[in-house]
Design an enzyme around this catalytic site. Structure first.
Site, PDB file in Angstrom:
ATOM      1  N   SER A 135      41.041  38.803  32.574  1.00  0.00           N
ATOM      2  CA  SER A 135      40.882  39.991  33.434  1.00  0.00           C
ATOM      3  C   SER A 135      39.519  40.053  34.104  1.00  0.00           C
ATOM      4  O   SER A 135      38.495  39.687  33.514  1.00  0.00           O
ATOM      5  CB  SER A 135      41.056  41.231  32.552  1.00  0.00           C
ATOM      6  OG  SER A 135      40.637  42.380  33.237  1.00  0.00           O
ATOM      7  N   GLU A 137      38.006  42.634  34.305  1.00  0.00           N
ATOM      8  CA  GLU A 137      37.243  43.575  33.475  1.00  0.00           C
ATOM      9  C   GLU A 137      36.158  42.823  32.672  1.00  0.00           C
ATOM     10  O   GLU A 137      35.160  43.407  32.285  1.00  0.00           O
ATOM     11  CB  GLU A 137      38.210  44.322  32.544  1.00  0.00           C
ATOM     12  CG  GLU A 137      37.601  45.376  31.654  1.00  0.00           C
ATOM     13  CD  GLU A 137      37.160  46.661  32.356  1.00  0.00           C
ATOM     14  OE1 GLU A 137      37.524  46.882  33.515  1.00  0.00           O
ATOM     15  OE2 GLU A 137      36.420  47.431  31.725  1.00  0.00           O
ATOM     16  N   TYR A 158      38.090  46.693  25.509  1.00  0.00           N
ATOM     17  CA  TYR A 158      39.138  45.878  26.135  1.00  0.00           C
ATOM     18  C   TYR A 158      38.515  44.632  26.780  1.00  0.00           C
ATOM     19  O   TYR A 158      39.006  43.508  26.595  1.00  0.00           O
ATOM     20  CB  TYR A 158      39.884  46.714  27.177  1.00  0.00           C
ATOM     21  CG  TYR A 158      40.790  45.900  28.086  1.00  0.00           C
ATOM     22  CD1 TYR A 158      42.066  45.533  27.685  1.00  0.00           C
ATOM     23  CD2 TYR A 158      40.355  45.507  29.363  1.00  0.00           C
ATOM     24  CE1 TYR A 158      42.896  44.785  28.520  1.00  0.00           C
ATOM     25  CE2 TYR A 158      41.179  44.771  30.198  1.00  0.00           C
ATOM     26  CZ  TYR A 158      42.439  44.405  29.771  1.00  0.00           C
ATOM     27  OH  TYR A 158      43.239  43.653  30.603  1.00  0.00           O
ATOM     28  N   LYS A 162      39.218  40.775  25.799  1.00  0.00           N
ATOM     29  CA  LYS A 162      39.716  39.798  26.774  1.00  0.00           C
ATOM     30  C   LYS A 162      38.779  38.587  26.873  1.00  0.00           C
ATOM     31  O   LYS A 162      39.216  37.461  27.108  1.00  0.00           O
ATOM     32  CB  LYS A 162      39.876  40.450  28.156  1.00  0.00           C
ATOM     33  CG  LYS A 162      41.156  41.249  28.305  1.00  0.00           C
ATOM     34  CD  LYS A 162      42.395  40.354  28.384  1.00  0.00           C
ATOM     35  CE  LYS A 162      43.684  41.139  28.500  1.00  0.00           C
ATOM     36  NZ  LYS A 162      44.892  40.331  28.381  1.00  0.00           N
TER      37      LYS A 162
HETATM   38  P1  NAP Z   1      51.223  46.411  30.715  1.00  0.00           P
HETATM   39  O1  NAP Z   1      52.181  46.927  31.751  1.00  0.00           O
HETATM   40  O2  NAP Z   1      50.398  47.380  29.961  1.00  0.00           O
HETATM   41  O3  NAP Z   1      52.113  45.548  29.676  1.00  0.00           O
HETATM   42  C1  NAP Z   1      51.589  45.171  28.434  1.00  0.00           C
HETATM   43  C2  NAP Z   1      52.685  44.481  27.643  1.00  0.00           C
HETATM   44  O4  NAP Z   1      52.171  44.089  26.364  1.00  0.00           O
HETATM   45  C3  NAP Z   1      53.933  45.358  27.350  1.00  0.00           C
HETATM   46  O5  NAP Z   1      55.075  44.571  27.437  1.00  0.00           O
HETATM   47  C4  NAP Z   1      53.688  45.793  25.913  1.00  0.00           C
HETATM   48  O6  NAP Z   1      54.857  46.144  25.229  1.00  0.00           O
HETATM   49  C5  NAP Z   1      53.095  44.504  25.353  1.00  0.00           C
HETATM   50  N1  NAP Z   1      52.365  44.698  24.100  1.00  0.00           N
HETATM   51  C6  NAP Z   1      51.326  45.524  23.854  1.00  0.00           C
HETATM   52  N2  NAP Z   1      50.904  45.406  22.587  1.00  0.00           N
HETATM   53  C7  NAP Z   1      51.713  44.476  21.998  1.00  0.00           C
HETATM   54  C8  NAP Z   1      51.801  43.930  20.698  1.00  0.00           C
HETATM   55  N3  NAP Z   1      50.956  44.320  19.717  1.00  0.00           N
HETATM   56  N4  NAP Z   1      52.733  42.990  20.444  1.00  0.00           N
HETATM   57  C9  NAP Z   1      53.601  42.601  21.419  1.00  0.00           C
HETATM   58  N5  NAP Z   1      53.578  43.100  22.673  1.00  0.00           N
HETATM   59  C10 NAP Z   1      52.645  44.023  22.957  1.00  0.00           C
HETATM   60  O7  NAP Z   1      50.238  45.328  31.349  1.00  0.00           O
HETATM   61  P2  NAP Z   1      50.317  44.552  32.763  1.00  0.00           P
HETATM   62  O8  NAP Z   1      49.678  45.380  33.796  1.00  0.00           O
HETATM   63  O9  NAP Z   1      51.675  44.041  32.946  1.00  0.00           O
HETATM   64  O10 NAP Z   1      49.309  43.339  32.478  1.00  0.00           O
HETATM   65  C11 NAP Z   1      49.762  42.142  31.867  1.00  0.00           C
HETATM   66  C12 NAP Z   1      48.576  41.441  31.217  1.00  0.00           C
HETATM   67  O11 NAP Z   1      47.595  41.141  32.210  1.00  0.00           O
HETATM   68  C13 NAP Z   1      47.844  42.250  30.163  1.00  0.00           C
HETATM   69  O12 NAP Z   1      47.378  41.355  29.178  1.00  0.00           O
HETATM   70  C14 NAP Z   1      46.670  42.867  30.919  1.00  0.00           C
HETATM   71  O13 NAP Z   1      45.630  43.145  30.025  1.00  0.00           O
HETATM   72  C15 NAP Z   1      46.355  41.734  31.854  1.00  0.00           C
HETATM   73  N6  NAP Z   1      45.751  42.110  33.130  1.00  0.00           N
HETATM   74  C16 NAP Z   1      46.333  43.061  33.907  1.00  0.00           C
HETATM   75  C17 NAP Z   1      45.777  43.356  35.147  1.00  0.00           C
HETATM   76  C18 NAP Z   1      46.393  44.394  36.044  1.00  0.00           C
HETATM   77  O14 NAP Z   1      45.721  44.828  36.994  1.00  0.00           O
HETATM   78  N7  NAP Z   1      47.641  44.755  35.844  1.00  0.00           N
HETATM   79  C19 NAP Z   1      44.625  42.672  35.586  1.00  0.00           C
HETATM   80  C20 NAP Z   1      44.077  41.688  34.758  1.00  0.00           C
HETATM   81  C21 NAP Z   1      44.652  41.403  33.543  1.00  0.00           C
HETATM   82  P3  NAP Z   1      55.462  47.658  25.304  1.00  0.00           P
HETATM   83  O15 NAP Z   1      56.254  47.718  26.594  1.00  0.00           O
HETATM   84  O16 NAP Z   1      56.306  47.743  24.085  1.00  0.00           O
HETATM   85  O17 NAP Z   1      54.308  48.596  25.313  1.00  0.00           O
HETATM   86  N1  GDD Z   2      43.284  55.416  34.439  1.00  0.00           N
HETATM   87  C1  GDD Z   2      42.537  56.279  35.148  1.00  0.00           C
HETATM   88  N2  GDD Z   2      42.872  57.608  35.154  1.00  0.00           N
HETATM   89  N3  GDD Z   2      41.472  55.795  35.821  1.00  0.00           N
HETATM   90  C2  GDD Z   2      40.739  56.691  36.550  1.00  0.00           C
HETATM   91  C3  GDD Z   2      41.053  58.047  36.611  1.00  0.00           C
HETATM   92  C4  GDD Z   2      42.157  58.543  35.871  1.00  0.00           C
HETATM   93  O1  GDD Z   2      42.473  59.721  35.867  1.00  0.00           O
HETATM   94  N4  GDD Z   2      40.151  58.651  37.434  1.00  0.00           N
HETATM   95  C5  GDD Z   2      39.324  57.709  37.864  1.00  0.00           C
HETATM   96  N5  GDD Z   2      39.661  56.500  37.333  1.00  0.00           N
HETATM   97  C6  GDD Z   2      38.952  55.222  37.550  1.00  0.00           C
HETATM   98  C7  GDD Z   2      38.563  54.495  36.281  1.00  0.00           C
HETATM   99  O2  GDD Z   2      37.378  55.072  35.722  1.00  0.00           O
HETATM  100  C8  GDD Z   2      38.359  53.087  36.826  1.00  0.00           C
HETATM  101  O3  GDD Z   2      37.075  52.961  37.366  1.00  0.00           O
HETATM  102  C9  GDD Z   2      39.373  53.001  37.963  1.00  0.00           C
HETATM  103  O4  GDD Z   2      39.823  54.333  38.216  1.00  0.00           O
HETATM  104  C10 GDD Z   2      40.573  52.127  37.646  1.00  0.00           C
HETATM  105  O5  GDD Z   2      41.127  52.547  36.410  1.00  0.00           O
HETATM  106  P1  GDD Z   2      42.519  51.962  35.860  1.00  0.00           P
HETATM  107  O6  GDD Z   2      43.576  52.137  36.869  1.00  0.00           O
HETATM  108  O7  GDD Z   2      42.725  52.541  34.510  1.00  0.00           O
HETATM  109  O8  GDD Z   2      42.249  50.388  35.807  1.00  0.00           O
HETATM  110  P2  GDD Z   2      41.039  49.528  35.201  1.00  0.00           P
HETATM  111  O9  GDD Z   2      40.319  48.904  36.359  1.00  0.00           O
HETATM  112  O10 GDD Z   2      40.233  50.302  34.235  1.00  0.00           O
HETATM  113  O11 GDD Z   2      41.814  48.413  34.369  1.00  0.00           O
HETATM  114  C11 GDD Z   2      42.931  47.736  34.945  1.00  0.00           C
HETATM  115  O12 GDD Z   2      42.499  46.594  35.637  1.00  0.00           O
HETATM  116  C12 GDD Z   2      41.933  45.557  34.789  1.00  0.00           C
HETATM  117  C13 GDD Z   2      41.505  44.413  35.731  1.00  0.00           C
HETATM  118  O13 GDD Z   2      40.232  44.666  36.252  1.00  0.00           O
HETATM  119  C14 GDD Z   2      43.908  47.405  33.802  1.00  0.00           C
HETATM  120  O14 GDD Z   2      45.126  46.931  34.361  1.00  0.00           O
HETATM  121  C15 GDD Z   2      43.367  46.314  32.904  1.00  0.00           C
HETATM  122  O15 GDD Z   2      44.389  45.913  31.972  1.00  0.00           O
HETATM  123  C16 GDD Z   2      42.981  45.130  33.782  1.00  0.00           C
HETATM  124  O16 GDD Z   2      42.479  44.076  33.007  1.00  0.00           O
END
Ligand code: NAP
Ligand code: GDD
Length: 350
Positions: A135, A137, A158, A162
């Protein structure tokens, strides 16, 4: 859907999540047999992939198995049984704010979960290609633009977890010659995004407010800068990383920057509303340490893999708000009978 051409087997952790569901679709369309790890829950947690079951053609190539990232013996037995060609490790406790509340659990699942899987592969002696969902992050407070060569400085439990998974993946590549790669993905969103991430929360609120169902949404830091792309395009990049001749780590990003405030303006403007009249501040959504700016440089993925983003933040905002509107207008709209606070998108997690 294109004609299936492949007969490989993939194992996907996190298949019930946003990315897992799009990746399962992509792999099935390519002809893969797909095995997904799901957690037992007291309520249904497969809504993002249920449509794949309904298609009788897809049903035969999609298999779901109960298991958990904290259960090593189950990971070993599943991998032995399935013997996949490719492993996509997407499962994690993925919410940054929640990781401050549950740092140990986040370390156990998001960090140690990766090494449990890598170690299971090594112990069994599987010849697999392994993808780790790393990520942006991890860059934390290191200023943008961020690329594969940028130093890491995580700012949350987190991000720390990661980073552990990132180095574990590199270490298994170097120590054991495994084809193991890190996709360092910047934020990517979609209508399937979890409701407590900021883009979905804002898109959902804009739609509900436009339809007169709510009047306000509470947010935290509006100044954070993010590089928001479209999730279906990012899972194409994951697949491409496992098809390369040599294993390497790649950034996927759009290279563009918008603030949370910009995203709110875009979503509310799309439904003809002024965001300043509907967005309120709630300090509960602030984090003890914030990541101020993430803007990725995806040149290496473009040069080596031919991967390029096609959807940018303004269009993404429109896609997400339109999906919320049609969900709310459609017969399947799932409205809670217990709207505790009556405020769109408000939750403990934020
Ligand atoms: P998400 O929607 O939160 O999905 C997370 C998945 O992990 C769900 O299927 C969840 O199952 C499963 N999970 C959580 N804890 C588990 C455990 N203990 N054992 C088995 N399964 C578990 O995340 P996403 O947005 O699809 O992201 C996919 C991956 O990419 C994650 O690793 C995230 O950290 C990483 N990532 C995401 C982003 C982004 O912007 N989306 C960016 C960079 C990296 P349940 O459905 O049962 O909760
Ligand atoms: N969730 C959330 N809720 N975020 C808020 C809010 C709120 O009400 N208000 C402001 N924010 C700001 C957070 O402080 C952060 O700076 C930004 O919005 C994005 O927050 P999220 O959407 O929660 O995403 P993230 O950037 O913290 O994390 C996501 O992106 C990562 C990659 O950079 C997640 O998907 C992580 O799993 C992923 O790795």
């Amino acid at each position: 859907m294109s004609q299936p051409t492949d007969s490989r087997t993939a194992f996907v952790t996190g298949i019930t999540g946003q990315d897992g569901s799009y990746l399962a679709e992509l792999l099935l369309a390519k002809g893969y047999e797909v095995h997904g790890l799901i957690r037992r829950a007291s309520t249904f947690n497969t809504h993002r992939i249920d449509h794949l079951y309904r298609d009788p053609h897809e049903e035969s190539r999609l298999h779901l198995h109960y298991g958990d990232l904290t259960d090593s013996s189950r990971l070993v037995s599943l991998l032995s049984e399935i013997a996949p060609d490719e492993v996509y490790h997407l499962a994690a406790q993925s919410h940054v704010r929640v990781s401050f509340d549950e740092p140990e659990f986040t370390g156990n699942t998001t960090g140690l979960g990766t090494i449990r899987l890598l170690e299971a592969i090594r112990m069994i002696g599987l010849e697999v290609r392994f993808y780790q969902a790393s990520s942006s992050e991890m860059f934390g407070s290191t200023p943008p633009p961020q690329s594969e060569d940028t130093p890491f400085h995580p700012r949350s439990p987190y991000g720390v977890a990661k980073l552990y998974g990132y180095w574990a993946t590199r270490n298994y590549r170097e120590a054991y010659g495994m084809y193991a790669v890190n996709g360092i993905l910047f934020n990517h969103e979609s209508p399937r995004r979890g409701e407590t991430f900021v883009t979905r929360k804002i898109a959902r609120a804009a739609a509900r407010i436009a339809l007169g169902q709510e009047s306000q949404v509470y947010l935290g830091n509006l100044d954070a800068v993010r590089d928001w792309g479209f999730a279906p395009e990012y899972v194409e990049g994951m697949w491409a990383m496992l098809q390369a001749d040599e294993p390497s780590d790649y950034v996927l990003a759009t290279g563009t920057a918008y603030t949370v405030e910009d995203f709110a303006r875009l979503c509310f403007a799309h439904v003809g509303l002024d965001w300043t009249r509907h967005v309120r501040f709630d300090e509960r959504y602030l984090r003890p340490t914030e990541v101020d700016a993430l803007i990725g440089d995806p040149s290496k993925a473009a040069d080596d893999l031919g991967w390029r983003p096609r959807t940018f933040t303004p269009e993404l905002a429109r896609i997400m708000v339109d999906a919320e509107l049609s969900g709310l207008r459609g017969p399947a709209a799932d409205v809670s009978p217990f709207p505790v606070l009556g405020v769109a998108g408000r939750s403990i997690a934020g």
